[in-house]
Write a protein that holds these residues in place. Structure first.
Motif, PDB file in Angstrom:
ATOM      1  N   GLU A  83       0.822  -1.194   0.000  1.00  0.00           N
ATOM      2  CA  GLU A  83       0.000   0.000   0.000  1.00  0.00           C
ATOM      3  C   GLU A  83       0.868   1.261   0.000  1.00  0.00           C
ATOM      4  OE1 GLU A  83      -3.214   2.504  -0.182  1.00  0.00           O
ATOM      5  OE2 GLU A  83      -3.074   0.342  -0.579  1.00  0.00           O
ATOM      6  N   ALA A  84       1.984   1.210   0.743  1.00  0.00           N
ATOM      7  CA  ALA A  84       2.872   2.378   0.793  1.00  0.00           C
ATOM      8  C   ALA A  84       3.466   2.654  -0.578  1.00  0.00           C
ATOM      9  CB  ALA A  84       3.984   2.141   1.818  1.00  0.00           C
ATOM     10  N   ARG A  85       3.895   1.599  -1.287  1.00  0.00           N
ATOM     11  CA  ARG A  85       4.459   1.799  -2.623  1.00  0.00           C
ATOM     12  C   ARG A  85       3.397   2.326  -3.580  1.00  0.00           C
ATOM     13  NH1 ARG A  85       6.895  -2.870  -6.574  1.00  0.00           N
ATOM     14  NH2 ARG A  85       4.689  -3.001  -7.138  1.00  0.00           N
ATOM     15  N   GLN A  86       2.189   1.800  -3.484  1.00  0.00           N
ATOM     16  CA  GLN A  86       1.099   2.270  -4.342  1.00  0.00           C
ATOM     17  C   GLN A  86       0.858   3.758  -4.132  1.00  0.00           C
ATOM     18  OE1 GLN A  86      -0.767   1.492  -6.771  1.00  0.00           O
ATOM     19  NE2 GLN A  86      -2.688   2.630  -6.575  1.00  0.00           N
ATOM     20  N   GLN A  87       0.835   4.192  -2.887  1.00  0.00           N
ATOM     21  CA  GLN A  87       0.582   5.602  -2.602  1.00  0.00           C
ATOM     22  C   GLN A  87       1.728   6.481  -3.095  1.00  0.00           C
ATOM     23  OE1 GLN A  87      -2.338   6.837  -1.596  1.00  0.00           O
ATOM     24  NE2 GLN A  87      -3.014   4.695  -1.757  1.00  0.00           N
ATOM     25  N   ALA A  88       2.955   6.000  -2.960  1.00  0.00           N
ATOM     26  CA  ALA A  88       4.102   6.778  -3.433  1.00  0.00           C
ATOM     27  C   ALA A  88       4.093   6.907  -4.952  1.00  0.00           C
ATOM     28  CB  ALA A  88       5.402   6.123  -2.964  1.00  0.00           C
ATOM     29  N   VAL A  89       3.794   5.814  -5.639  1.00  0.00           N
ATOM     30  CA  VAL A  89       3.735   5.840  -7.102  1.00  0.00           C
ATOM     31  C   VAL A  89       2.592   6.744  -7.560  1.00  0.00           C
ATOM     32  CG1 VAL A  89       3.286   4.463  -9.172  1.00  0.00           C
ATOM     33  CG2 VAL A  89       4.839   3.598  -7.411  1.00  0.00           C
ATOM     34  N   LYS A  90       1.446   6.644  -6.889  1.00  0.00           N
ATOM     35  CA  LYS A  90       0.306   7.485  -7.267  1.00  0.00           C
ATOM     36  C   LYS A  90       0.627   8.967  -7.047  1.00  0.00           C
ATOM     37  CE  LYS A  90      -4.652   8.076  -6.736  1.00  0.00           C
ATOM     38  NZ  LYS A  90      -4.545   9.538  -6.741  1.00  0.00           N
ATOM     39  N   ALA A  91       1.323   9.294  -5.966  1.00  0.00           N
ATOM     40  CA  ALA A  91       1.695  10.690  -5.729  1.00  0.00           C
ATOM     41  C   ALA A  91       2.634  11.193  -6.822  1.00  0.00           C
ATOM     42  CB  ALA A  91       2.354  10.811  -4.358  1.00  0.00           C
ATOM     43  N   GLN A  92       3.540  10.333  -7.265  1.00  0.00           N
ATOM     44  CA  GLN A  92       4.440  10.704  -8.365  1.00  0.00           C
ATOM     45  C   GLN A  92       3.645  10.941  -9.647  1.00  0.00           C
ATOM     46  OE1 GLN A  92       7.538  11.426  -8.119  1.00  0.00           O
ATOM     47  NE2 GLN A  92       8.649  11.012 -10.026  1.00  0.00           N
ATOM     48  N   LEU A  93       2.684  10.068  -9.906  1.00  0.00           N
ATOM     49  CA  LEU A  93       1.841  10.236 -11.092  1.00  0.00           C
ATOM     50  C   LEU A  93       1.029  11.530 -11.016  1.00  0.00           C
ATOM     51  CD1 LEU A  93       0.564   6.573 -11.566  1.00  0.00           C
ATOM     52  CD2 LEU A  93       2.104   7.816 -13.082  1.00  0.00           C
ATOM     53  N   ASP A  94       0.547  11.865  -9.841  1.00  0.00           N
ATOM     54  CA  ASP A  94      -0.219  13.111  -9.689  1.00  0.00           C
ATOM     55  C   ASP A  94       0.647  14.325 -10.046  1.00  0.00           C
ATOM     56  OD1 ASP A  94      -2.452  11.705  -8.909  1.00  0.00           O
ATOM     57  OD2 ASP A  94      -2.146  12.031  -6.760  1.00  0.00           O
ATOM     58  N   ASP A  95       1.904  14.314  -9.603  1.00  0.00           N
ATOM     59  CA  ASP A  95       2.800  15.420  -9.937  1.00  0.00           C
ATOM     60  C   ASP A  95       3.096  15.456 -11.436  1.00  0.00           C
ATOM     61  OD1 ASP A  95       3.015  16.573  -7.462  1.00  0.00           O
ATOM     62  OD2 ASP A  95       4.857  15.539  -6.905  1.00  0.00           O
ATOM     63  N   LEU A  96       3.307  14.287 -12.028  1.00  0.00           N
ATOM     64  CA  LEU A  96       3.568  14.224 -13.464  1.00  0.00           C
ATOM     65  C   LEU A  96       2.372  14.750 -14.255  1.00  0.00           C
ATOM     66  CD1 LEU A  96       5.285  10.717 -13.712  1.00  0.00           C
ATOM     67  CD2 LEU A  96       6.347  12.909 -14.270  1.00  0.00           C
ATOM     68  N   LEU A  97       1.175  14.335 -13.874  1.00  0.00           N
ATOM     69  CA  LEU A  97      -0.018  14.747 -14.615  1.00  0.00           C
ATOM     70  C   LEU A  97      -0.292  16.242 -14.459  1.00  0.00           C
ATOM     71  CD1 LEU A  97      -2.247  11.637 -13.916  1.00  0.00           C
ATOM     72  CD2 LEU A  97      -1.403  12.392 -16.142  1.00  0.00           C
ATOM     73  N   ALA A  98      -0.031  16.785 -13.278  1.00  0.00           N
ATOM     74  CA  ALA A  98      -0.207  18.228 -13.089  1.00  0.00           C
ATOM     75  C   ALA A  98       0.741  19.003 -13.995  1.00  0.00           C
ATOM     76  CB  ALA A  98       0.026  18.596 -11.626  1.00  0.00           C
ATOM     77  N   SER A  99       1.968  18.509 -14.107  1.00  0.00           N
ATOM     78  CA  SER A  99       2.935  19.177 -14.979  1.00  0.00           C
ATOM     79  C   SER A  99       2.567  18.989 -16.447  1.00  0.00           C
ATOM     80  CB  SER A  99       4.333  18.635 -14.705  1.00  0.00           C
ATOM     81  OG  SER A  99       5.320  19.425 -15.323  1.00  0.00           O
ATOM     82  N   TRP A 100       2.018  17.840 -16.787  1.00  0.00           N
ATOM     83  CA  TRP A 100       1.562  17.614 -18.169  1.00  0.00           C
ATOM     84  C   TRP A 100       0.453  18.594 -18.543  1.00  0.00           C
ATOM     85  CZ3 TRP A 100       3.353  12.116 -18.203  1.00  0.00           C
ATOM     86  CH2 TRP A 100       3.936  11.765 -19.440  1.00  0.00           C
ATOM     87  N   ARG A 101      -0.475  18.801 -17.611  1.00  0.00           N
ATOM     88  CA  ARG A 101      -1.558  19.754 -17.896  1.00  0.00           C
ATOM     89  C   ARG A 101      -0.993  21.159 -18.106  1.00  0.00           C
ATOM     90  NH1 ARG A 101      -4.143  16.395 -14.034  1.00  0.00           N
ATOM     91  NH2 ARG A 101      -3.520  17.759 -12.315  1.00  0.00           N
ATOM     92  N   GLY A 102       0.018  21.507 -17.349  1.00  0.00           N
ATOM     93  CA  GLY A 102       0.641  22.811 -17.495  1.00  0.00           C
ATOM     94  C   GLY A 102       1.371  22.982 -18.815  1.00  0.00           C
ATOM     95  N   SER A 103       1.785  21.882 -19.422  1.00  0.00           N
ATOM     96  CA  SER A 103       2.540  21.973 -20.677  1.00  0.00           C
ATOM     97  C   SER A 103       1.697  22.558 -21.800  1.00  0.00           C
ATOM     98  CB  SER A 103       3.070  20.599 -21.091  1.00  0.00           C
ATOM     99  OG  SER A 103       2.011  19.739 -21.506  1.00  0.00           O
ATOM    100  N   ALA A 104       0.373  22.431 -21.715  1.00  0.00           N
ATOM    101  CA  ALA A 104      -0.502  22.938 -22.777  1.00  0.00           C
ATOM    102  C   ALA A 104      -0.430  24.454 -22.886  1.00  0.00           C
ATOM    103  CB  ALA A 104      -1.943  22.506 -22.525  1.00  0.00           C
ATOM    104  N   THR A 105       0.004  25.124 -21.835  1.00  0.00           N
ATOM    105  CA  THR A 105       0.069  26.587 -21.859  1.00  0.00           C
ATOM    106  C   THR A 105       1.405  27.101 -22.393  1.00  0.00           C
ATOM    107  OG1 THR A 105       0.981  26.763 -19.606  1.00  0.00           O
ATOM    108  CG2 THR A 105      -1.422  26.625 -19.824  1.00  0.00           C
ATOM    109  N   LEU A 106       2.355  26.206 -22.626  1.00  0.00           N
ATOM    110  CA  LEU A 106       3.687  26.628 -23.056  1.00  0.00           C
ATOM    111  C   LEU A 106       3.729  26.849 -24.564  1.00  0.00           C
ATOM    112  CD1 LEU A 106       5.885  24.217 -20.901  1.00  0.00           C
ATOM    113  CD2 LEU A 106       5.343  26.615 -20.458  1.00  0.00           C
ATOM    114  N   ALA A 107       4.667  27.679 -24.964  1.00  0.00           N
ATOM    115  CA  ALA A 107       4.822  27.994 -26.386  1.00  0.00           C
ATOM    116  C   ALA A 107       5.576  26.890 -27.108  1.00  0.00           C
ATOM    117  CB  ALA A 107       5.571  29.319 -26.537  1.00  0.00           C
ATOM    118  N   GLY A 108       5.333  26.839 -28.408  1.00  0.00           N
ATOM    119  CA  GLY A 108       6.139  25.968 -29.253  1.00  0.00           C
ATOM    120  C   GLY A 108       5.399  24.748 -29.765  1.00  0.00           C
ATOM    121  N   PRO A 109       5.767  24.289 -30.968  1.00  0.00           N
ATOM    122  CA  PRO A 109       5.146  23.111 -31.574  1.00  0.00           C
ATOM    123  C   PRO A 109       5.817  21.824 -31.106  1.00  0.00           C
ATOM    124  CG  PRO A 109       6.743  24.042 -33.074  1.00  0.00           C
ATOM    125  CD  PRO A 109       6.764  24.922 -31.859  1.00  0.00           C
TER     126      PRO A 109
END
Length: 284
Positions: free
Chosen positions: A202-228
């Motif tokens: 359960e601890a590993r699952q929560q740690a991996v999920k927290a990492q995924l949450d940070d990755l996905l938040a940053s992915w959503r932010g990428s849509a606002t950046l310039a460039g093709p």
């Protein structure tokens, strides 16, 4: 004729290594014809060669030797035409000569600089540590596909995120490496040791999920950046973000990441088609 056939087979071998890591790109090749755009495909295969040297070689001195060879190769390719099959394809195209020499060398220098990096303290530090190499690759790729005036900001972000996602799915295999896929603060918060990263809990699952949450938040932010994005980068990013979303919703996120997702279905073909249309619109 025999020599040309042998050269083609060698070149295809490097392309196959890239496709083994990113099999969804076989679909993209239907829209980026390697006969019409050989340099676009060769550049993707070159990126995989550099990443393999940076992350796939466990002996630092061997990695340094290989990266030094690439530094010499790319530094002299404009004058010599190159010795490596990928370099020869690239520098047979006028695009290569229009790109500043420091853009060609930057990924190799960044790869060497990060060889001794250990585990990051937190996600922000981890992202910043990975950015120089993946940002340099993205800058080179953006200049190749769209010219030196195009911003590589968005490509750099998604390239780094895809790397961190790929590192995460190798969590069990890399549990003993100096540079862990999970930041140290994440391990401490969930009470995880290196040994415990190898087994589901359960601890590993929560740690991996927290990492995924940070990755996905940053992915959503990428849509606002310039460039093709190149067609390959757009498909890679879409594939990675969708996989991260699916894994974050499951009871065993790591197993879902390791299983991957279908890469030859209708959805992938549509994504590749949309990416190719965006590429052609950018050039028109």
């Amino acid at each position: 004729m025999i020599e040309l056939v042998e050269q083609g087979a060698v070149l295809q071998g490097f392309i196959d290594k890239w496709l083994a890591v990113q099999p969804q790109q076989r679909v993209a090749l239907a829209f980026v014809d390697g006969r019409r755009y050989p340099g676009h495909v060769a550049l993707a295969a070159l990126e995989q060669e550099l990443l393999g040297a940076a992350y796939g070689i466990r002996e630092p001195q061997v990695a340094v030797a290989k990266l030094n060879w690439w530094a010499e190769e790319l530094a002299g390719a404009a004058a010599s035409g190159g010795r490596h099959p990928l370099t020869q394809v690239l520098f047979d195209d006028e695009r290569a000569h229009a790109i500043a020499s420091d853009l060609w060398l930057a990924p190799v220098l960044a790869a060497m600089a990060q060889l001794e990096q250990g585990s990051a303290a937190d996600f922000a530090v981890q992202f910043d540590a990975a950015m120089p190499l993946h940002g340099a690759l993205a800058a080179l790729e953006t200049a190749w596909w769209y010219g030196s005036a195009a911003s590589p900001a968005r490509a750099a972000r998604v390239a780094t995120l895809n790397h961190l996602l790929y590192a995460l799915l190798r969590l069990e295999q890399d549990a003993e490496r100096d540079r862990l896929p999970l930041p140290m603060a994440r391990l401490a918060r969930h009470g995880l040791s290196r040994t415990q990263l190898r087994a589901p809990s359960e601890a590993r699952q929560q740690a991996v999920k927290a990492q995924l949450d940070d990755l996905l938040a940053s992915w959503r932010g990428s849509a606002t950046l310039a460039g093709p994005l190149s067609v390959f980068r757009a498909l890679e990013s879409r594939h990675g973000s969708k996989l991260a979303q699916r894994a974050a919703r499951t009871d065993d996120a790591l197993a879902t990441l390791q299983a991957g997702q279908p890469h030859a279905g209708l959805a992938t073909a549509l994504q590749a088609w949309h990416a190719a249309r965006a590429w052609q619109r950018q050039l028109s």
